[in-house]
Write a protein that holds these residues in place. Structure first.
Motif, short mmCIF file in Angstrom:
data_model
loop_
_atom_site.label_atom_id
_atom_site.label_comp_id
_atom_site.label_asym_id
_atom_site.label_seq_id
_atom_site.Cartn_x
_atom_site.Cartn_y
_atom_site.Cartn_z
N MET A 1 47.51 50.80 30.10
CA MET A 1 47.27 49.54 30.77
C MET A 1 45.85 49.54 31.30
N CYS A 2 45.19 48.43 31.17
CA CYS A 2 43.82 48.28 31.67
C CYS A 2 43.83 47.36 32.88
N LEU A 3 42.86 47.56 33.74
CA LEU A 3 42.74 46.74 34.93
C LEU A 3 41.29 46.33 35.10
N ALA A 4 41.05 45.04 35.24
CA ALA A 4 39.71 44.53 35.53
C ALA A 4 39.68 44.09 36.99
N ILE A 5 38.61 44.43 37.68
CA ILE A 5 38.47 44.15 39.10
C ILE A 5 37.43 43.06 39.30
N ALA A 61 38.23 31.26 43.80
CA ALA A 61 39.66 31.22 44.15
C ALA A 61 40.45 32.24 43.33
N ALA A 62 40.16 32.35 42.04
CA ALA A 62 40.84 33.33 41.19
C ALA A 62 40.50 34.75 41.64
N ALA A 63 39.24 34.98 42.00
CA ALA A 63 38.84 36.30 42.47
C ALA A 63 39.59 36.66 43.74
N GLU A 64 39.70 35.72 44.68
CA GLU A 64 40.40 35.97 45.94
C GLU A 64 41.89 36.23 45.72
N ARG A 65 42.51 35.47 44.80
CA ARG A 65 43.93 35.70 44.51
C ARG A 65 44.16 37.10 43.93
#
Length: 84
Positions: A1-5, A61-65
């Motif tokens: 699984m990959c995760l982007a921050i 908004a997407a970053a904060e969520r």
């Protein structure tokens, strides 16, 4: 699984689309990130970063969520070793 921050771009260096880099802030930590996959990104933009590469530009908004969801994950503690 990959995760982007998600991170916030502070500054961009370079003109060549393949070699542009940005200084991206992740909370109190800043890292240099490649913008080769996000040529439209610039200072003040939020980007999703995976393995040192900005893979998408997102709105605030997407970053904060996403950051809120990451903060909601409890810290993992390894299980205590079983004794005799």
């Amino acid at each position: 699984m990959c995760l982007a921050i998600p991170g916030l771009i502070d500054a961009v260096e370079g003109d060549d689309p393949l070699f542009r880099q940005a200084r991206v802030r992740f909370g109190g930590v800043a890292r240099t990130v490649s913008l080769a996959c996000t040529p439209e990104a610039g200072p003040g933009d939020y980007v999703l970063v995976h393995a040192g590469i900005a893979i998408a530009t997102i709105d605030e908004a997407a970053a904060e969520r996403t950051l809120a969801a990451l903060r909601a994950i409890p810290e993992h503690e390894p299980p205590a070793p079983e004794g005799p």
